[in-house]
Design a protein around this motif. Structure first.
Motif, PDB file in Angstrom:
ATOM      1  N   SER A 171      -4.250  -4.193 -18.725  1.00 15.34           N
ATOM      2  CA  SER A 171      -4.688  -4.383 -17.335  1.00 15.34           C
ATOM      3  C   SER A 171      -3.670  -5.186 -16.554  1.00 15.34           C
ATOM      4  CB  SER A 171      -6.043  -5.100 -17.311  1.00 15.34           C
ATOM      5  OG  SER A 171      -7.044  -4.338 -17.930  1.00 15.34           O
ATOM      6  N   LEU A 172      -3.138  -6.225 -17.181  1.00 17.55           N
ATOM      7  CA  LEU A 172      -2.153  -7.073 -16.513  1.00 17.55           C
ATOM      8  C   LEU A 172      -0.913  -6.261 -16.145  1.00 17.55           C
ATOM      9  CD1 LEU A 172      -1.229 -10.672 -17.725  1.00 17.55           C
ATOM     10  CD2 LEU A 172       0.474  -9.152 -16.749  1.00 17.55           C
ATOM     11  N   ALA A 173      -0.413  -5.448 -17.085  1.00 17.20           N
ATOM     12  CA  ALA A 173       0.795  -4.664 -16.830  1.00 17.20           C
ATOM     13  C   ALA A 173       0.561  -3.630 -15.721  1.00 17.20           C
ATOM     14  CB  ALA A 173       1.239  -3.973 -18.116  1.00 17.20           C
ATOM     15  N   LEU A 174      -0.586  -2.934 -15.765  1.00 16.51           N
ATOM     16  CA  LEU A 174      -0.883  -1.940 -14.738  1.00 16.51           C
ATOM     17  C   LEU A 174      -1.001  -2.570 -13.358  1.00 16.51           C
ATOM     18  CD1 LEU A 174      -3.498   0.311 -16.590  1.00 16.51           C
ATOM     19  CD2 LEU A 174      -1.144   0.929 -15.979  1.00 16.51           C
ATOM     20  N   LEU A 175      -1.702  -3.690 -13.276  1.00 15.84           N
ATOM     21  CA  LEU A 175      -1.884  -4.354 -11.977  1.00 15.84           C
ATOM     22  C   LEU A 175      -0.564  -4.889 -11.440  1.00 15.84           C
ATOM     23  CD1 LEU A 175      -5.241  -6.206 -12.752  1.00 15.84           C
ATOM     24  CD2 LEU A 175      -4.905  -4.443 -11.023  1.00 15.84           C
ATOM     25  N   LEU A 176       0.304  -5.354 -12.320  1.00 20.17           N
ATOM     26  CA  LEU A 176       1.613  -5.825 -11.879  1.00 20.17           C
ATOM     27  C   LEU A 176       2.418  -4.678 -11.282  1.00 20.17           C
ATOM     28  CD1 LEU A 176       3.705  -8.077 -11.677  1.00 20.17           C
ATOM     29  CD2 LEU A 176       4.421  -7.534 -14.024  1.00 20.17           C
ATOM     30  N   ALA A 177       2.395  -3.519 -11.933  1.00 19.80           N
ATOM     31  CA  ALA A 177       3.131  -2.361 -11.413  1.00 19.80           C
ATOM     32  C   ALA A 177       2.566  -1.918 -10.067  1.00 19.80           C
ATOM     33  CB  ALA A 177       3.064  -1.223 -12.433  1.00 19.80           C
ATOM     34  N   VAL A 178       1.248  -1.865  -9.948  1.00 22.62           N
ATOM     35  CA  VAL A 178       0.627  -1.460  -8.685  1.00 22.62           C
ATOM     36  C   VAL A 178       0.988  -2.442  -7.571  1.00 22.62           C
ATOM     37  CG1 VAL A 178      -1.572  -1.131  -7.495  1.00 22.62           C
ATOM     38  CG2 VAL A 178      -1.260  -0.227  -9.805  1.00 22.62           C
ATOM     39  N   ASN A 179       0.992  -3.731  -7.879  1.00 26.45           N
ATOM     40  CA  ASN A 179       1.349  -4.739  -6.876  1.00 26.45           C
ATOM     41  C   ASN A 179       2.768  -4.545  -6.369  1.00 26.45           C
ATOM     42  OD1 ASN A 179      -0.358  -7.286  -6.079  1.00 26.45           O
ATOM     43  ND2 ASN A 179      -1.044  -6.716  -8.125  1.00 26.45           N
ATOM     44  N   LEU A 180       3.715  -4.332  -7.285  1.00 24.93           N
ATOM     45  CA  LEU A 180       5.111  -4.165  -6.875  1.00 24.93           C
ATOM     46  C   LEU A 180       5.269  -2.979  -5.934  1.00 24.93           C
ATOM     47  CD1 LEU A 180       6.924  -4.917 -10.274  1.00 24.93           C
ATOM     48  CD2 LEU A 180       6.782  -6.387  -8.262  1.00 24.93           C
ATOM     49  N   LEU A 181       4.595  -1.880  -6.241  1.00 25.44           N
ATOM     50  CA  LEU A 181       4.691  -0.693  -5.392  1.00 25.44           C
ATOM     51  C   LEU A 181       3.943  -0.868  -4.079  1.00 25.44           C
ATOM     52  CD1 LEU A 181       4.230   2.085  -8.121  1.00 25.44           C
ATOM     53  CD2 LEU A 181       6.340   1.491  -6.904  1.00 25.44           C
ATOM     54  N   TYR A 182       2.744  -1.426  -4.157  1.00 22.16           N
ATOM     55  CA  TYR A 182       1.900  -1.557  -2.960  1.00 22.16           C
ATOM     56  C   TYR A 182       2.532  -2.505  -1.949  1.00 22.16           C
ATOM     57  CZ  TYR A 182      -2.610  -1.163  -0.547  1.00 22.16           C
ATOM     58  OH  TYR A 182      -3.613  -0.878   0.348  1.00 22.16           O
ATOM     59  N   TRP A 183       3.000  -3.651  -2.411  1.00 22.71           N
ATOM     60  CA  TRP A 183       3.602  -4.621  -1.487  1.00 22.71           C
ATOM     61  C   TRP A 183       4.924  -4.105  -0.908  1.00 22.71           C
ATOM     62  CZ3 TRP A 183       1.848  -8.992   0.761  1.00 22.71           C
ATOM     63  CH2 TRP A 183       0.643  -9.513   0.272  1.00 22.71           C
ATOM     64  N   LYS A 184       5.571  -3.198  -1.649  1.00 26.25           N
ATOM     65  CA  LYS A 184       6.841  -2.666  -1.146  1.00 26.25           C
ATOM     66  C   LYS A 184       6.627  -1.655  -0.032  1.00 26.25           C
ATOM     67  CE  LYS A 184      11.128  -0.449  -2.648  1.00 26.25           C
ATOM     68  NZ  LYS A 184      11.899   0.079  -3.807  1.00 26.25           N
ATOM     69  N   TYR A 185       5.560  -0.844  -0.152  1.00 22.81           N
ATOM     70  CA  TYR A 185       5.373   0.264   0.787  1.00 22.81           C
ATOM     71  C   TYR A 185       4.181   0.087   1.726  1.00 22.81           C
ATOM     72  CZ  TYR A 185       8.709   2.632  -2.252  1.00 22.81           C
ATOM     73  OH  TYR A 185       9.832   2.964  -2.961  1.00 22.81           O
ATOM     74  N   ALA A 186       3.342  -0.926   1.523  1.00 23.74           N
ATOM     75  CA  ALA A 186       2.119  -1.065   2.334  1.00 23.74           C
ATOM     76  C   ALA A 186       2.428  -1.306   3.802  1.00 23.74           C
ATOM     77  CB  ALA A 186       1.254  -2.197   1.783  1.00 23.74           C
ATOM     78  N   PHE A 187       3.550  -1.963   4.096  1.00 26.37           N
ATOM     79  CA  PHE A 187       3.853  -2.328   5.481  1.00 26.37           C
ATOM     80  C   PHE A 187       5.020  -1.527   6.038  1.00 26.37           C
ATOM     81  CE2 PHE A 187       2.106  -6.030   3.309  1.00 26.37           C
ATOM     82  CZ  PHE A 187       1.020  -6.303   4.105  1.00 26.37           C
ATOM     83  N   GLY A 188       5.441  -0.518   5.299  1.00 25.19           N
ATOM     84  CA  GLY A 188       6.598   0.258   5.757  1.00 25.19           C
ATOM     85  C   GLY A 188       6.306   1.060   7.001  1.00 25.19           C
ATOM     86  N   GLY A 189       5.037   1.419   7.202  1.00 23.87           N
ATOM     87  CA  GLY A 189       4.667   2.216   8.370  1.00 23.87           C
ATOM     88  C   GLY A 189       4.056   1.389   9.457  1.00 23.87           C
ATOM     89  N   GLY A 190       4.584   0.158   9.650  1.00 23.81           N
ATOM     90  CA  GLY A 190       4.017  -0.710  10.666  1.00 23.81           C
ATOM     91  C   GLY A 190       4.128  -0.124  12.062  1.00 23.81           C
ATOM     92  N   LEU A 191       3.291  -0.572  12.957  1.00 29.44           N
ATOM     93  CA  LEU A 191       3.272  -0.040  14.322  1.00 29.44           C
ATOM     94  C   LEU A 191       4.497  -0.496  15.100  1.00 29.44           C
ATOM     95  CD1 LEU A 191      -0.474  -0.632  15.241  1.00 29.44           C
ATOM     96  CD2 LEU A 191       0.589   1.512  14.549  1.00 29.44           C
ATOM     97  N   SER A 192       4.991   0.344  15.930  1.00 32.23           N
ATOM     98  CA  SER A 192       6.102  -0.032  16.796  1.00 32.23           C
ATOM     99  C   SER A 192       5.587  -0.877  17.948  1.00 32.23           C
ATOM    100  CB  SER A 192       6.782   1.227  17.340  1.00 32.23           C
ATOM    101  OG  SER A 192       5.871   1.926  18.173  1.00 32.23           O
ATOM    102  N   TRP A 193       6.504  -1.533  18.627  1.00 34.98           N
ATOM    103  CA  TRP A 193       6.096  -2.394  19.738  1.00 34.98           C
ATOM    104  C   TRP A 193       5.479  -1.574  20.878  1.00 34.98           C
ATOM    105  CZ3 TRP A 193       5.159  -7.178  19.161  1.00 34.98           C
ATOM    106  CH2 TRP A 193       5.849  -7.910  18.204  1.00 34.98           C
ATOM    107  N   GLU A 194       5.832  -0.288  20.976  1.00 33.85           N
ATOM    108  CA  GLU A 194       5.230   0.537  22.020  1.00 33.85           C
ATOM    109  C   GLU A 194       3.735   0.753  21.773  1.00 33.85           C
ATOM    110  OE1 GLU A 194       9.450   0.881  22.176  1.00 33.85           O
ATOM    111  OE2 GLU A 194       8.051   1.225  20.514  1.00 33.85           O
TER     112      GLU A 194
END
Length: 557
Positions: free
Chosen positions: A524-547
């Protein structure tokens, strides 16, 4: 303007006030203004009102609406009184609930009244002495608490009178008055001690922590009541123990048990006498120290030198380790320091965090009744997931502040996307708010359950990091610290429920993995660590533009 009934009642005692050196006309004028401001203030119980409902309440008397809600709470106590004949047990619970509600209301709304120094700028240049100002404040406080107490206590009073007869109000109503006197005096004396020892901003922070500690103490005190009784063959029996004399709900239940259950032993008489003499002594001490209290309140107008730079280097290292880009680091530091300094945020978030930390141990110690520590399994570590139930509330509160005008900062920062803002903000929330609470719980769990639960604890923390990102998406990513607390919107209540169901799912999946899979904790620890690394890397990549900012602000507002 229609005058409050308390003013008309006080007019009959004008001579008594004058004999004690109080300028009654000045006191009445001060009190009239305070009561008028109360009718316009949004009580904490109704602070989540919004939209058209808020406008309707602003057009009516806000305080009256909150009293109706308190009365509805009092109706929940009626079955406790009507069902069964275990008088001492039943009324200990009733008094515990009443005192819990009143003390919570006092901490949430009344501390701002007791510690209010804004009127000093007007009254200090007027020929009004401290005794008159103190009398107006004391009556204001007492009236405020009496209205809440009577609202909560009226349904139990009616139910008790119907069941026990006409003598019941003569025992119950004095208990209500004495409990209010005790609450006022004890709160004021604690604040007086703090006022005597500290100055300026440090004092305001300490009062903030005391309000939080008092909230936790009231919750824990209520939990002690039920644990003082044993259920033996459907009969509740009181176990007399020395610490029970320190729990006020027993004091006010004792006369009722004495009267209606023939529990007239020495122990019950001592509890009943404490309920009378302790509030009277506390009020007498408060009145004697009232001039000193008003004097020390001047310290609240003093501004401290501000927070020092001690620890700034360590915070910079933490930001460097947690954040990849310089702009993300800047917002991490901004959010971290804002959460550390803003008292309104701490007063709303810390009690939620504290309660979510205390609840698992209440369950654990409840399970120990009749057992031993050897009966406790390491699976109790999964109660730590209860602490994560506070995450949606903390995430929702990140958008509010006492000073929303400072949100011009977001206009000045040259960013193409707000993804870096959110990434820094939520990392700061995890480090500043969640991590200290989690480490405290983890240490206690390791002490109680052993070091073998450490992998599960780390996995739970990683689940919390993922849960934070999911909560941020579901609760809406409005600009942090950009809206007033008065705009708090409860429309996301169903989202909070869904998030709690999701949290149960995370805990269940973790538990199943531990029970059914070899080395399940480490997997469980290993799976959650992998998910965290991926999620935190891509979760905010599609942030809203200032427009897109204007559209989102109009939706979130």
């Amino acid at each position: 303007m229609k005058e409050s009934p308390i003013l008309r009642l006080l007019d009959r005692f004008e001579r008594q006030f004058t004999r004690r050196g109080i300028d009654y006309r000045a006191m009445r004028a001060i009190l009239r203004i305070k009561l008028l401001m109360d009718s316009r203030r949004m009580p904490t119980l109704m602070a989540n009102a919004s939209g058209s409902a808020r406008k309707r309440r602003e057009e009516s008397n806000l305080q009256f609406g909150s009293l109706l809600l308190y009365a509805l709470t009092g109706f929940m106590l009626v079955p406790i009184i009507l069902l069964g004949n275990h008088v001492l047990f039943q009324f200990s619970l009733v008094w515990g609930v009443i005192m819990f509600i009143v003390m919570t209301a006092m901490i949430a709304d009344f501390s701002s009244v007791l510690l209010d120094v804004r009127d000093r700028a007007i009254l200090d240049i007027k020929p009004v002495d401290r005794r008159t100002i103190g009398a107006a404040k004391s009556i204001h406080v007492l009236w405020y608490l009496l209205t809440i107490t009577l609202s909560v206590g009226l349904p139990p009073l009616i139910a008790g009178t119907a069941k026990y007869g006409a003598a019941f109000p003569f025992l119950f109503i004095p208990g209500l008055l004495l409990s209010d006197m005790l609450g006022i005096a004890v709160t004021a004396l604690v604040y007086l001690l703090v006022l005597r020892l500290f100055d300026g901003d440090k004092l305001k922070d300490l009062i903030n922590y005391i309000q939080i500690a008092m909230t936790i103490a009231v919750v824990l005190g209520y939990q002690l009541i039920a644990r003082s009784f044993d259920l033996v063959q459907l009969q509740f029996t009181l176990k007399a123990q020395w610490w029970e004399i320190l729990v006020p709900p027993f004091w006010y239940a004792a006369p009722l048990g004495w009267m209606y259950a023939d529990s007239g032993g020495l122990y019950i008489r001592i509890l009943a006498l404490l309920g009378v003499f302790v509030p009277l002594l506390a009020v007498a001490l408060y009145i004697r120290l009232l001039p000193a209290f008003e004097h020390y309140l001047q310290k609240l107008s003093q501004e401290g030198a501000g927070a020092g730079r001690s620890g700034g280097r360590i915070l910079g290292v933490i930001a460097h380790l947690c954040c990849g880009m310089q702009q993300e680091k800047a917002f991490f530091l901004f959010a971290y320091r804002n959460m550390s300094r803003e008292r309104g945020f701490k007063l709303k978030v810390y009690p939620i965090m504290a309660y979510s930390m205390v609840l698992p141990f209440i369950f654990m110690f409840q399970a120990l009744r009749g057992g031993t520590w050897s009966d406790i399994s390491s699976l109790w570590v999964f109660l730590t997931y209860f602490m994560l139930s506070a995450v949606p509330n903390v995430v929702a509160m990140l958008r509010y502040t006492d000073k929303p005008k400072a949100a011009w900062l977001y206009e000045a920062v040259p960013l193409q996307s707000r993804g870096l803002i959110y990434k820094g903000i939520f990392k700061a929330m995890l480090i500043r708010i969640m991590l200290p609470a989690f480490v405290s719980m983890a240490v206690l769990m390791i002490v109680l359950l052993g070091l073998n639960v450490l992998p599960d604890l780390i996995a739970i923390w990683l689940s919390g990091c993922i849960y934070t990102l999911i909560s941020s998406r579901m609760m809406g990513r409005a600009l942090p610290f950009a809206e007033k607390y008065a705009n708090i919107n409860p429309a996301g209540g169903w989202k909070t429920l869904l998030l709690l169901i999701l949290l149960l799912g995370l805990a269940g999946a973790h538990l199943i993995c531990v029970l059914l899979v070899p080395y399940g904790s480490w997997i469980s620890l290993a799976l959650l660590l992998a998910v965290n690394l991926l999620y935190w890397k891509y979760a905010f990549g599609g942030g809203l533009s200032w427009e897109d900012r204007e559209n989102e602000m109009s939706i979130s507002g």
